[in-house]
Write a protein that holds these residues in place. Structure first.
Motif, PDB file in Angstrom:
ATOM      1  N   MET A 192      -3.603 -10.663   4.298  1.00 53.05           N
ATOM      2  CA  MET A 192      -2.641 -11.766   4.137  1.00 53.05           C
ATOM      3  C   MET A 192      -1.600 -11.485   3.054  1.00 53.05           C
ATOM      4  O   MET A 192      -0.572 -12.156   2.984  1.00 53.05           O
ATOM      5  N   THR A 193      -1.875 -10.496   2.193  1.00 55.67           N
ATOM      6  CA  THR A 193      -0.895 -10.172   1.144  1.00 55.67           C
ATOM      7  C   THR A 193       0.401  -9.616   1.745  1.00 55.67           C
ATOM      8  O   THR A 193       1.434  -9.647   1.102  1.00 55.67           O
ATOM      9  N   ARG A 194       0.317  -9.105   2.983  1.00 55.11           N
ATOM     10  CA  ARG A 194       1.534  -8.585   3.623  1.00 55.11           C
ATOM     11  C   ARG A 194       2.560  -9.684   3.844  1.00 55.11           C
ATOM     12  O   ARG A 194       3.758  -9.456   3.789  1.00 55.11           O
ATOM     13  N   LYS A 195       2.065 -10.882   4.140  1.00 56.55           N
ATOM     14  CA  LYS A 195       2.999 -11.983   4.440  1.00 56.55           C
ATOM     15  C   LYS A 195       3.173 -12.929   3.262  1.00 56.55           C
ATOM     16  O   LYS A 195       4.110 -13.713   3.227  1.00 56.55           O
ATOM     17  N   HIS A 196       2.237 -12.907   2.321  1.00 56.01           N
ATOM     18  CA  HIS A 196       2.285 -13.873   1.217  1.00 56.01           C
ATOM     19  C   HIS A 196       2.446 -13.137  -0.111  1.00 56.01           C
ATOM     20  O   HIS A 196       1.492 -12.582  -0.634  1.00 56.01           O
ATOM     21  N   ASP A 197       3.683 -13.157  -0.631  1.00 55.46           N
ATOM     22  CA  ASP A 197       3.922 -12.380  -1.858  1.00 55.46           C
ATOM     23  C   ASP A 197       3.434 -13.104  -3.116  1.00 55.46           C
ATOM     24  O   ASP A 197       3.590 -12.619  -4.217  1.00 55.46           O
ATOM     25  N   ASN A 198       2.819 -14.274  -2.925  1.00 56.74           N
ATOM     26  CA  ASN A 198       2.202 -14.984  -4.061  1.00 56.74           C
ATOM     27  C   ASN A 198       0.671 -14.855  -4.023  1.00 56.74           C
ATOM     28  O   ASN A 198      -0.022 -15.583  -4.717  1.00 56.74           O
ATOM     29  N   LEU A 199       0.188 -13.930  -3.187  1.00 56.69           N
ATOM     30  CA  LEU A 199      -1.272 -13.745  -3.057  1.00 56.69           C
ATOM     31  C   LEU A 199      -1.682 -12.408  -3.649  1.00 56.69           C
ATOM     32  O   LEU A 199      -1.067 -11.377  -3.388  1.00 56.69           O
ATOM     33  N   LEU A 200      -2.732 -12.450  -4.450  1.00 55.51           N
ATOM     34  CA  LEU A 200      -3.202 -11.253  -5.134  1.00 55.51           C
ATOM     35  C   LEU A 200      -4.721 -11.167  -4.915  1.00 55.51           C
ATOM     36  O   LEU A 200      -5.454 -12.090  -5.253  1.00 55.51           O
ATOM     37  N   VAL A 201      -5.179 -10.078  -4.316  1.00 56.38           N
ATOM     38  CA  VAL A 201      -6.612  -9.915  -4.038  1.00 56.38           C
ATOM     39  C   VAL A 201      -7.169  -8.834  -4.966  1.00 56.38           C
ATOM     40  O   VAL A 201      -6.611  -7.739  -5.048  1.00 56.38           O
ATOM     41  N   VAL A 202      -8.230  -9.176  -5.692  1.00 56.74           N
ATOM     42  CA  VAL A 202      -8.827  -8.239  -6.637  1.00 56.74           C
ATOM     43  C   VAL A 202     -10.153  -7.745  -6.076  1.00 56.74           C
ATOM     44  O   VAL A 202     -10.962  -8.542  -5.595  1.00 56.74           O
ATOM     45  N   ARG A 203     -10.355  -6.429  -6.113  1.00 61.57           N
ATOM     46  CA  ARG A 203     -11.588  -5.851  -5.573  1.00 61.57           C
ATOM     47  C   ARG A 203     -12.152  -4.824  -6.558  1.00 61.57           C
ATOM     48  O   ARG A 203     -11.480  -4.421  -7.501  1.00 61.57           O
ATOM     49  N   THR A 204     -13.379  -4.407  -6.308  1.00 62.45           N
ATOM     50  CA  THR A 204     -14.041  -3.513  -7.268  1.00 62.45           C
ATOM     51  C   THR A 204     -14.970  -2.524  -6.571  1.00 62.45           C
ATOM     52  O   THR A 204     -15.432  -2.786  -5.453  1.00 62.45           O
ATOM     53  N   LEU A 205     -15.246  -1.417  -7.231  1.00 58.97           N
ATOM     54  CA  LEU A 205     -16.253  -0.478  -6.728  1.00 58.97           C
ATOM     55  C   LEU A 205     -17.615  -0.721  -7.384  1.00 58.97           C
ATOM     56  O   LEU A 205     -18.573   0.003  -7.157  1.00 58.97           O
ATOM     57  N   SER A 206     -17.692  -1.776  -8.213  1.00 64.08           N
ATOM     58  CA  SER A 206     -18.925  -2.020  -8.974  1.00 64.08           C
ATOM     59  C   SER A 206     -20.082  -2.487  -8.103  1.00 64.08           C
ATOM     60  O   SER A 206     -21.231  -2.161  -8.367  1.00 64.08           O
ATOM     61  N   LYS A 207     -19.810  -3.271  -7.067  1.00 59.48           N
ATOM     62  CA  LYS A 207     -20.890  -3.910  -6.325  1.00 59.48           C
ATOM     63  C   LYS A 207     -21.209  -3.146  -5.043  1.00 59.48           C
ATOM     64  O   LYS A 207     -22.258  -2.530  -4.947  1.00 59.48           O
ATOM     65  N   SER A 208     -20.308  -3.141  -4.066  1.00 63.22           N
ATOM     66  CA  SER A 208     -20.658  -2.521  -2.779  1.00 63.22           C
ATOM     67  C   SER A 208     -20.815  -1.006  -2.894  1.00 63.22           C
ATOM     68  O   SER A 208     -21.627  -0.413  -2.197  1.00 63.22           O
ATOM     69  N   PHE A 209     -20.054  -0.370  -3.769  1.00 62.96           N
ATOM     70  CA  PHE A 209     -20.161   1.083  -3.946  1.00 62.96           C
ATOM     71  C   PHE A 209     -21.256   1.464  -4.951  1.00 62.96           C
ATOM     72  O   PHE A 209     -21.511   2.658  -5.162  1.00 62.96           O
ATOM     73  N   GLY A 210     -21.843   0.470  -5.595  1.00 59.18           N
ATOM     74  CA  GLY A 210     -22.883   0.762  -6.577  1.00 59.18           C
ATOM     75  C   GLY A 210     -22.365   1.575  -7.759  1.00 59.18           C
ATOM     76  O   GLY A 210     -23.073   2.426  -8.283  1.00 59.18           O
ATOM     77  N   LEU A 211     -21.123   1.322  -8.169  1.00 58.15           N
ATOM     78  CA  LEU A 211     -20.528   2.133  -9.236  1.00 58.15           C
ATOM     79  C   LEU A 211     -20.114   1.275 -10.429  1.00 58.15           C
ATOM     80  O   LEU A 211     -19.040   1.473 -11.009  1.00 58.15           O
ATOM     81  N   ALA A 212     -20.991   0.347 -10.811  1.00 57.43           N
ATOM     82  CA  ALA A 212     -20.655  -0.564 -11.909  1.00 57.43           C
ATOM     83  C   ALA A 212     -20.351   0.191 -13.202  1.00 57.43           C
ATOM     84  O   ALA A 212     -19.511  -0.225 -14.003  1.00 57.43           O
ATOM     85  N   GLY A 213     -21.037   1.329 -13.381  1.00 57.59           N
ATOM     86  CA  GLY A 213     -20.850   2.083 -14.611  1.00 57.59           C
ATOM     87  C   GLY A 213     -19.585   2.919 -14.632  1.00 57.59           C
ATOM     88  O   GLY A 213     -19.169   3.409 -15.681  1.00 57.59           O
ATOM     89  N   LEU A 214     -18.969   3.095 -13.474  1.00 52.79           N
ATOM     90  CA  LEU A 214     -17.748   3.911 -13.405  1.00 52.79           C
ATOM     91  C   LEU A 214     -16.544   3.142 -13.930  1.00 52.79           C
ATOM     92  O   LEU A 214     -15.620   3.731 -14.456  1.00 52.79           O
ATOM     93  N   ARG A 215     -16.572   1.840 -13.841  1.00 57.66           N
ATOM     94  CA  ARG A 215     -15.491   0.936 -14.225  1.00 57.66           C
ATOM     95  C   ARG A 215     -14.223   1.203 -13.418  1.00 57.66           C
ATOM     96  O   ARG A 215     -13.255   1.782 -13.912  1.00 57.66           O
ATOM     97  N   LEU A 216     -14.236   0.809 -12.190  1.00 50.50           N
ATOM     98  CA  LEU A 216     -13.057   0.994 -11.346  1.00 50.50           C
ATOM     99  C   LEU A 216     -12.847  -0.217 -10.430  1.00 50.50           C
ATOM    100  O   LEU A 216     -13.709  -0.559  -9.631  1.00 50.50           O
ATOM    101  N   GLY A 217     -11.695  -0.843 -10.601  1.00 51.65           N
ATOM    102  CA  GLY A 217     -11.315  -1.958  -9.738  1.00 51.65           C
ATOM    103  C   GLY A 217      -9.888  -1.769  -9.254  1.00 51.65           C
ATOM    104  O   GLY A 217      -9.173  -0.894  -9.746  1.00 51.65           O
ATOM    105  N   TYR A 218      -9.486  -2.555  -8.264  1.00 54.19           N
ATOM    106  CA  TYR A 218      -8.098  -2.471  -7.802  1.00 54.19           C
ATOM    107  C   TYR A 218      -7.625  -3.812  -7.300  1.00 54.19           C
ATOM    108  O   TYR A 218      -8.429  -4.721  -7.065  1.00 54.19           O
ATOM    109  N   MET A 219      -6.313  -3.962  -7.200  1.00 55.96           N
ATOM    110  CA  MET A 219      -5.782  -5.187  -6.612  1.00 55.96           C
ATOM    111  C   MET A 219      -4.912  -4.832  -5.424  1.00 55.96           C
ATOM    112  O   MET A 219      -4.372  -3.723  -5.341  1.00 55.96           O
ATOM    113  N   VAL A 220      -4.799  -5.782  -4.511  1.00 59.43           N
ATOM    114  CA  VAL A 220      -3.888  -5.655  -3.379  1.00 59.43           C
ATOM    115  C   VAL A 220      -2.930  -6.829  -3.478  1.00 59.43           C
ATOM    116  O   VAL A 220      -3.359  -7.987  -3.561  1.00 59.43           O
ATOM    117  N   ALA A 221      -1.632  -6.526  -3.527  1.00 57.25           N
ATOM    118  CA  ALA A 221      -0.635  -7.587  -3.662  1.00 57.25           C
ATOM    119  C   ALA A 221       0.736  -7.053  -3.268  1.00 57.25           C
ATOM    120  O   ALA A 221       0.898  -5.853  -3.013  1.00 57.25           O
TER     121      ALA A 221
END
Ligand SMILES: *Cc1c(COP(=O)(O)O)cnc(C)c1O
Length: 394
Positions: A238-267
């Motif tokens: 939905m960020t493609r159509k809504h420039d006021n939307l920001l989605v934050v995601r992380t590799l800490s949970k599903s990738f099991g990499l909490a100790g790596l400290r890596l997240g990203y946003m899509v906006a």
């Protein structure tokens, strides 16, 4: 976030029962050195009043089901990506251009344009920088709408930046009412939803979420998908159509990499470019994190497989716990299960701890008085937890 402390602190686990008082204000000593200027003393005092994140107690050798980490990701996965990172990395150099290669690797993995992706040192830090620099509250005009409860770290940071929250409480059965949310949004200029929610596991249906976003064209929407891979959908498209939307995601949970400290946003690319070029410092991630991250996101199919297994285990935990009349168990779209053990939650928590099983004791969440939160682990870990519960309840 959900880190674990290296130093063991015995006193604090007693007092963090009420989720609202989750971060107890720690009283620190007033005896600053006589060289500390008054303004600095005052500011230190003010900051210590705000308090910080309460890390769960680190108990050596315990079955760790308290921090939503992912033990279903094998040690092999970890060593594969770290070995590859070691091969690629030259840490004598600044990571020039490194984050660009990482954003394009993420872009391929999630099928969104690289220009709409920005990376950070864990999604906690991304949220922190957004609150402090993009949203800001210097003019005291910001009101952020969120749920009650919401992600504890986010609440803390809002307190730090003096940003008031409007909270929509969870209703019976630990659900959120989308129309109550849309109503309350009229008085807010930012919405923050952790989707699925920590600590309840609740997620709006995709159509409800779309409706909330479409109805909010006068502000910024932040959707925190830390547990997105365990949920029913991601809203990042939905960020493609809504420039006021920001989605934050992380590799800490599903990738099991909490100790790596890596997240990203899509906006929208105006937001990601400003974040990367202005808000972030020039080298936000270490070369090791960048290279390991590139290797990790190449393995998306494996992550999805593991998430599928964890979702099946989650269903098993929910149905097994529900067999006990003593519990009220809530639906979850995350890699944890929240349940109300009513009057016996303290006893259950400490009896499990005695057997070396660590789960999170939350106490009052909404109208439910005795909440406990257990992370979904490997099949063996979950069985050990469920057997211990069965033995306790006799
Ligand atoms: C665990 C969690 C995060 C993850 O933070 P990282 O800094 O990426 O480890 C973010 N949001 C929520 C709601 C979480 O529970």
């Amino acid at each position: 976030m959900e880190k674990s402390s290296k130093s063991r602190s015995l006193s604090k686990s007693k007092s963090n029962d009420n989720y609202a008082n989750y971060n107890n204000k720690k009283k620190r000593s007033n005896s600053y050195s006589k060289n500390t200027p008054n303004w600095l003393s005052a500011r230190l005092e003010q900051l210590s009043e705000i308090g910080g994140y309460q890390k769960p107690e680190l108990v050596a050798g315990a079955l760790k089901l308290d921090s939503n980490e992912n033990y279903a990701i094998s040690k092999q996965f970890q060593s594969d990506i770290i070995i590859a990172a070691r091969r690629e990395a030259d840490v004598r150099e600044y990571p020039l251009g490194g984050t660009d290669r990482l954003t394009s690797a993420i872009s391929k993995a999630i099928k969104m344009p690289a220009s709409m992706i920005a990376v950070g040192n864990g999604s906690d830090q991304i949220l922190d920088l957004l609150l402090g620099h993009l949203i800001q509250n210097k003019k005291k005009t910001i009101r952020i709408l969120t749920s009650d409860p919401t992600f504890g770290f986010f609440e803390d940071r809002c307190r730090l930046y003096d940003i008031p929250l409007i909270r929509v409480p969870f209703t019976d059965g630990m659900k959120l009412d989308a129309s109550a949310f849309i109503d309350a949004a009229k008085n807010a200029n930012v919405i923050y939803i952790d989707s699925p929610n920590n600590p309840t596991g609740f997620q709006f249906s995709k159509s409800q979420m779309q409706k909330i976003i479409r109805n909010f064209d006068h502000g910024l929407v932040i959707i925190d998908e830390a547990y997105g891979e365990f949920g029913d959908y991601t809203i990042s498209g939905m960020t493609r159509k809504h420039d006021n939307l920001l989605v934050v995601r992380t590799l800490s949970k599903s990738f099991g990499l909490a100790g790596l400290r890596l997240g990203y946003m899509v906006a929208d690319k105006r937001i990601t470019a400003t974040f990367t070029d202005v808000i972030q410092y020039p080298y936000p991630l270490s070369t090791i994190t960048i290279e390991a991250g590139i290797e990790a996101v190449k393995r998306m199919p494996q992550i999805q497989e593991t998430a599928k297994m964890l979702k099946a285990e989650r269903a098993r935990i929910i149905s097994t716990l529900s067999e006990h009349d003593a519990f009220e168990v809530f639906e979850s779209n995350a890699n944890f299960v929240l349940f109300d053990a009513r009057g016996s939650y303290k006893r259950i928590h400490s009896a499990l701890a005695e057997q070396g099983i660590s789960i999170r004791r939350l106490g009052k969440v909404g109208k439910y008085q005795g909440c406990l939160r257990v992370t979904v682990g490997t099949r063996e870990m979950n069985s050990r937890f469920l057997l211990a519960i069965r033995d306790l309840l006799g």
